[in-house]
Structures are given as structure tokens and as C-alpha cells.
Design a protein around this motif. Structure first.
Motif, PDB file in Angstrom:
ATOM      1  N   ILE A 247       0.827  -1.217   0.000  1.00 42.98           N
ATOM      2  CA  ILE A 247       0.000   0.000   0.000  1.00 42.98           C
ATOM      3  C   ILE A 247       0.859   1.263   0.000  1.00 42.98           C
ATOM      4  N   GLY A 248       2.171   1.108  -0.117  1.00 43.91           N
ATOM      5  CA  GLY A 248       3.053   2.260  -0.250  1.00 43.91           C
ATOM      6  C   GLY A 248       3.360   2.993   1.039  1.00 43.91           C
ATOM      7  N   ILE A 249       3.431   2.307   2.131  1.00 43.25           N
ATOM      8  CA  ILE A 249       3.739   2.926   3.428  1.00 43.25           C
ATOM      9  C   ILE A 249       5.076   2.402   3.906  1.00 43.25           C
ATOM     10  N   GLU A 250       5.949   3.344   4.262  1.00 41.40           N
ATOM     11  CA  GLU A 250       7.262   2.974   4.777  1.00 41.40           C
ATOM     12  C   GLU A 250       7.330   3.348   6.259  1.00 41.40           C
ATOM     13  N   PRO A 251       7.368   2.384   7.160  1.00 48.26           N
ATOM     14  CA  PRO A 251       7.420   2.701   8.592  1.00 48.26           C
ATOM     15  C   PRO A 251       8.793   3.216   8.998  1.00 48.26           C
ATOM     16  N   GLN A 252       8.820   4.109   9.952  1.00 44.53           N
ATOM     17  CA  GLN A 252      10.062   4.645  10.507  1.00 44.53           C
ATOM     18  C   GLN A 252      10.046   4.401  12.011  1.00 44.53           C
ATOM     19  N   VAL A 253      10.869   3.485  12.433  1.00 39.87           N
ATOM     20  CA  VAL A 253      10.916   3.075  13.834  1.00 39.87           C
ATOM     21  C   VAL A 253      12.337   3.237  14.331  1.00 39.87           C
ATOM     22  N   GLN A 254      12.503   3.883  15.471  1.00 35.38           N
ATOM     23  CA  GLN A 254      13.818   4.046  16.088  1.00 35.38           C
ATOM     24  C   GLN A 254      13.999   2.950  17.133  1.00 35.38           C
ATOM     25  N   ARG A 255      14.952   2.101  16.921  1.00 32.21           N
ATOM     26  CA  ARG A 255      15.161   0.929  17.765  1.00 32.21           C
ATOM     27  C   ARG A 255      16.333   1.159  18.719  1.00 32.21           C
ATOM     28  N   ILE A 256      16.134   0.780  19.990  1.00 38.79           N
ATOM     29  CA  ILE A 256      17.163   0.914  21.014  1.00 38.79           C
ATOM     30  C   ILE A 256      17.315  -0.434  21.697  1.00 38.79           C
ATOM     31  N   GLY A 257      18.447  -1.058  21.561  1.00 43.03           N
ATOM     32  CA  GLY A 257      18.683  -2.336  22.206  1.00 43.03           C
ATOM     33  C   GLY A 257      18.455  -3.507  21.259  1.00 43.03           C
ATOM     34  N   LEU A 266       6.493  -4.063  12.331  1.00 42.85           N
ATOM     35  CA  LEU A 266       6.343  -3.149  11.194  1.00 42.85           C
ATOM     36  C   LEU A 266       7.556  -3.137  10.284  1.00 42.85           C
ATOM     37  N   LEU A 267       8.717  -3.512  10.799  1.00 42.37           N
ATOM     38  CA  LEU A 267       9.952  -3.400  10.015  1.00 42.37           C
ATOM     39  C   LEU A 267      10.338  -4.687   9.305  1.00 42.37           C
ATOM     40  N   ARG A 268       9.921  -5.849   9.796  1.00 41.09           N
ATOM     41  CA  ARG A 268      10.389  -7.118   9.271  1.00 41.09           C
ATOM     42  C   ARG A 268       9.236  -7.940   8.697  1.00 41.09           C
ATOM     43  N   LYS A 269       9.665  -8.928   7.852  1.00 42.68           N
ATOM     44  CA  LYS A 269       8.709  -9.886   7.302  1.00 42.68           C
ATOM     45  C   LYS A 269       8.787 -11.247   7.992  1.00 42.68           C
TER      46      LYS A 269
END
Length: 288
Positions: A247-257, A266-269
Motif C-alpha cells: 500500500i506504499g507505506i514505509e514505517p520509521q521506527v527508532q530501535r534501542i537495544g 512493522l519493520l520485518r517480514k
């Protein structure tokens, strides 16, 4: 004539004297009673005054003791570690007393049951456990006794301490609660078994949760026509990266640890190695 008059008036004079003497004696006795009553009243007043003085002295003594305790408490806050250790050691008997009272509290409650509510020896505690097993009553009606977790635990504790109860029978219906409540119920069943009384579980429809709760009892019965599904402990994870790409959505997640895997949905398959390790450890802890 004189002799006749004396014969006539002498008896009357004697009667008059006797009457006057009797009246005098009555007046003297009434005066004596009045004096005695006044003395009694004074004695009562004196005794009341003595009791009042004693009560006031006791009050003043208690006030002085409270003041000394308050001063000792305020001064005890500034003592060194030695005084703190001594205070802790002096408080141990009180803690032991509270522990002793809490241990025998259910037995004291059962001993105070009225005769018309008493139960006969050899009675079995029958309980039906199912649904969500809420921790508090949902309705505000005090006359409706709902099956809550504290009530179930309290009944098991009282039945374990009651010599008239010889065992526990659990009828398990489909559970909708979490594993935390099931583990708490299992722990209470194990504590009940320490009293030497038998425990029996029965269910007709169930799965992993129902079997986990029933396995805490000595005996578990399931009828031949029951539906029993035992698949083991499973953890499922869903990943939405492929759907978001379509659907053309790119998630932006800031990962710590390394093991912070909340954003992997949201980031992986697929599942990462760190998330797989955490899930396996969690499944093993539940299984054990």
C-alpha cells in the motif's frame, strides 16, 4: 374528792407522758437517721473524690508515658547502627506473633461459626472455576457472591485448616484468564495438598489452560465424550512489512537495544534471532 380526782387524772397523765416520751424518741431517731445519711453522703462524696483523684493521676501518668515514648522515638531516629540493629531485633517477636496469628486465623474463623451454619465432618469442598476469574467483584451488590480470585483462594485456605473438610473437588469450565491467575490457583492447590487432603479435578471441555489447572490436583477425570485439545504452548507473531509495502507505506521506527523487538512487527517480514530467543525462553518458562 382529791383522791377521786387523782384516780381519774393519774392514768391520763401517765399516758400523756408516755406519748410525749415516744414523740421525743421518734424525733431523736429521725435526727440520728438524718445524721447518718449526711455522714453516708459525705463518705460517698469522699470516695468519689478519691476515685476522681486516682483517675486524674492515672491519666497524667499515661500522658507522661506517652511523652517519654515520643521523646524516645524522636531520639531513636538519630541513633547509630547499633541502636537500629537492637530495634530490629526487638521487633522480631512481634513479627513472629503476627505470623502465628495469620497462620491460625482461618481456624479461628471456622471455630466461631454458629451451630446452625455448621457443616458435618467428612464434607468435601466443591468449587466450579471458569471464565475470566476476576480479581474483584464487578457488581456493587454485597449480597451477590461472585467467584473472584481472592474468594477462591480464601476458601481453599479455610478448607485446608478446617478439620471437617476432607477434600477438594474442582469442576473446571473453559477458562478465559491468563497464565498468571492459573499459576496462582495451582500454587493454592499445592498448599491445600500439604494438609493431607485429597484433590480431584474434572472437566468436559478444555485445552491447555484447563489441563494446566487440573494437573495440580492428585486426580484428573475427563469423560470419554469430552472435547480435549492439547496442542502445547505456542507463541504466534504477526509481521506487517509486506502489507505496508503493497500500500506504499514505509514505517520509521527508532530501535534501542538488541532485544527490543516491538518495532519488528512493522519493520520485518519474519522473526529475528533475538525475538526468537526471547519467545523460546518465555515458552520454556510457561511449560516448566
Amino acid at each position: 374528792c382529791r383522791s377521786r380526782l387523782l384516780q381519774y387524772f393519774k392514768p391520763r397523765r401517765d399516758e400523756t407522758k408516755a406519748a410525749m416520751n415516744g414523740q421525743a424518741l421518734r424525733s431523736l431517731s429521725s435526727n440520728a437517721r438524718t445524721t447518718c445519711s449526711l455522714r453516708g453522703a459525705r463518705a460517698v462524696t469522699d470516695s468519689v473524690g478519691v476515685h476522681t483523684r486516682r483517675r486524674n493521676a492515672a491519666r497524667s501518668q499515661r500522658k507522661s508515658e506517652r511523652g517519654r515514648r515520643t521523646e524516645a522515638k524522636s531520639s531513636g531516629d538519630n541513633h547509630d547502627d547499633v541502636s537500629t540493629t537492637a530495634t530490629a531485633e526487638s521487633g522480631k517477636p512481634e513479627e513472629e506473633k503476627n505470623t502465628f496469628f495469620e497462620e491460625y486465623k482461618p481456624m479461628l474463623k471456622t471455630a466461631s461459626i454458629p451451630p446452625w451454619k455448621a457443616i458435618s465432618p467428612g464434607t468435601v469442598l466443591c468449587m466450579e472455576i471458569g471464565d475470566a476469574v476476576s480479581e474483584s467483584a464487578s457488581s456493587g451488590n454485597p449480597f451477590v457472591k461472585e467467584k473472584t480470585l481472592p474468594r477462591i483462594v480464601s476458601n481453599m485456605k479455610k478448607a485446608a485448616a478446617d478439620p471437617r473438610i476432607c477434600g477438594l473437588y474442582l469442576k473446571i469450565t473453559p477458562l478465559a484468564c491468563g497464565y498468571g491467575k492459573i499459576c496462582e490457583l495451582r500454587r493454592q492447590i499445592e498448599e491445600f495438598r500439604k494438609s493431607g487432603k485429597f484433590t480431584i479435578a474434572y472437566f468436559e471441555l478444555g485445552g491447555m489452560k484447563e489441563y494446566l489447572l487440573g494437573s495440580a490436583c492428585e486426580e484428573l477425570y475427563v469423560p470419554p465424550e469430552a472435547y480435549f485439545s492439547l496442542t502445547g504452548v505456542v507463541i504466534e507473531n504477526s509481521f506487517l512489512r509486506g502489507v505496508l509495502e503493497k500500500i506504499g507505506i514505509e514505517p520509521q521506527v527508532q530501535r534501542i537495544g538488541k532485544y527490543k523487538s516491538a518495532g519488528d512487527q512493522l519493520l520485518r517480514k519474519d522473526m529475528s534471532d533475538a525475538q526468537r530467543t526471547v519467545s523460546e525462553r518465555l515458552v520454556e518458562s510457561i511449560y516448566d
